[in-house]
Design a protein around this motif. Structure first.
Motif, PDB file in Angstrom:
ATOM      1  N   ASP A  48       0.744  -1.258  -0.046  1.00  0.00           N
ATOM      2  CA  ASP A  48       0.090  -0.036  -0.091  1.00  0.00           C
ATOM      3  C   ASP A  48       1.000   1.340  -0.099  1.00  0.00           C
ATOM      4  N   MET A  49       1.780   1.207   0.665  1.00  0.00           N
ATOM      5  CA  MET A  49       2.979   2.340   0.821  1.00  0.00           C
ATOM      6  C   MET A  49       3.548   2.691  -0.548  1.00  0.00           C
ATOM      7  N   LEU A  50       3.859   1.598  -1.126  1.00  0.00           N
ATOM      8  CA  LEU A  50       4.541   1.736  -2.540  1.00  0.00           C
ATOM      9  C   LEU A  50       3.486   2.155  -3.680  1.00  0.00           C
ATOM     10  N   LEU A  51       2.286   1.625  -3.588  1.00  0.00           N
ATOM     11  CA  LEU A  51       1.077   2.031  -4.525  1.00  0.00           C
ATOM     12  C   LEU A  51       1.019   3.437  -4.132  1.00  0.00           C
ATOM     13  N   ASP A  52       0.726   3.915  -3.089  1.00  0.00           N
ATOM     14  CA  ASP A  52       0.237   5.277  -2.827  1.00  0.00           C
ATOM     15  C   ASP A  52       1.630   6.217  -3.245  1.00  0.00           C
ATOM     16  N   PHE A  53       2.985   5.937  -3.087  1.00  0.00           N
ATOM     17  CA  PHE A  53       4.158   6.560  -3.678  1.00  0.00           C
ATOM     18  C   PHE A  53       4.099   6.733  -5.187  1.00  0.00           C
ATOM     19  N   VAL A  54       3.736   5.678  -5.894  1.00  0.00           N
ATOM     20  CA  VAL A  54       3.576   5.697  -7.357  1.00  0.00           C
ATOM     21  C   VAL A  54       2.277   6.242  -8.036  1.00  0.00           C
ATOM     22  N   SER A  55       1.586   6.423  -7.235  1.00  0.00           N
ATOM     23  CA  SER A  55       0.080   6.831  -7.763  1.00  0.00           C
ATOM     24  C   SER A  55      -0.070   8.009  -8.520  1.00  0.00           C
ATOM     25  N   ASP A  56       1.013   9.230  -8.298  1.00  0.00           N
ATOM     26  CA  ASP A  56       0.754  10.410  -8.781  1.00  0.00           C
ATOM     27  C   ASP A  56       1.566  10.277 -10.121  1.00  0.00           C
ATOM     28  N   GLU A  57       2.107   9.328 -10.487  1.00  0.00           N
ATOM     29  CA  GLU A  57       2.859   8.883 -11.663  1.00  0.00           C
ATOM     30  C   GLU A  57       4.151   9.724 -11.982  1.00  0.00           C
ATOM     31  N   ASN A  58       4.517  10.367 -10.882  1.00  0.00           N
ATOM     32  CA  ASN A  58       6.059  11.117 -10.925  1.00  0.00           C
ATOM     33  C   ASN A  58       6.858  10.217 -10.260  1.00  0.00           C
ATOM     34  N   HIS A  59       6.923   9.095  -9.724  1.00  0.00           N
ATOM     35  CA  HIS A  59       7.670   8.403  -9.052  1.00  0.00           C
ATOM     36  C   HIS A  59       7.696   6.832  -9.884  1.00  0.00           C
ATOM     37  N   THR A  60       8.844   6.323  -9.681  1.00  0.00           N
ATOM     38  CA  THR A  60       9.192   5.056 -10.548  1.00  0.00           C
ATOM     39  C   THR A  60       9.703   4.140  -9.242  1.00  0.00           C
ATOM     40  N   VAL A  61       9.280   2.917  -9.125  1.00  0.00           N
ATOM     41  CA  VAL A  61       9.894   1.836  -8.116  1.00  0.00           C
ATOM     42  C   VAL A  61      10.273   0.826  -8.996  1.00  0.00           C
TER      43      VAL A  61
END
Length: 156
Positions: A48-61
């Motif tokens: 959930d933390m990682l999905l929240d992190f990439v949800s703005d589409e400005n971050h890549t994991v």
């Protein structure tokens, strides 16, 4: 928490580390086995933390993991590497949609159409491209998971 970092469990330390890294707001994050040592609830929280992190589409994991179910939850794109060789790469749902698992009398299928098969005393299963599905009533067809696809590729 009023605990010293030295008093935290391995899973708690991993969650704190990931939360701290996410707080730095990097553009790109590379994680190797981020769920190792975490119980199922902690793995879900990490996902959930990682999905929240990439949800703005400005971050890549980028995630390297052997826990395929976690990759299915987190990732949009998958590259499967075995023994240094890329076996599959592409959009997760597209990969899953391209394959089917066939159960039944595999001798009735053109061997050139079988990517990999697994035969036991109790069952016969084969991975095929969806476009190469055999015709007839002697087969059961299932939609594979990413883990199914990867296991079949490694066994071939």
């Amino acid at each position: 928490l009023n605990k010293s970092p030295f008093d935290l469990s391995g899973g708690q330390k991993r969650r704190v580390a990931i939360a701290g890294i996410l707080a730095m707001n990097p553009d790109i994050l590379i994680l190797d086995e981020p769920a190792a040592g975490l119980d199922p609830v902690a793995r879900e929280e990490m996902a959930d933390m990682l999905l929240d992190f990439v949800s703005d589409e400005n971050h890549t994991v980028f995630v390297s993991s052997h826990i395929i179910t976690d990759l299915e939850k987190i990732c949009d794109y998958i590259t499967f590497i075995d023994k240094g060789k890329i076996l599959l790469s592409g959009e997760k749902d597209e990969i899953k949609d391209n394959y089917a698992i066939v159960k039944g009398d595999l001798s009735l299928i053109d061997p050139d159409k079988i990517i990999s098969k697994h035969i036991t005393d109790y069952s016969s299963r084969a991975l095929v491209y969806k476009d190469d599905l055999p015709k007839g009533e002697n087969f059961t067809v299932e939609k594979p998971t990413l883990e199914d696809i990867m296991v079949f590729y490694v066994r071939r």
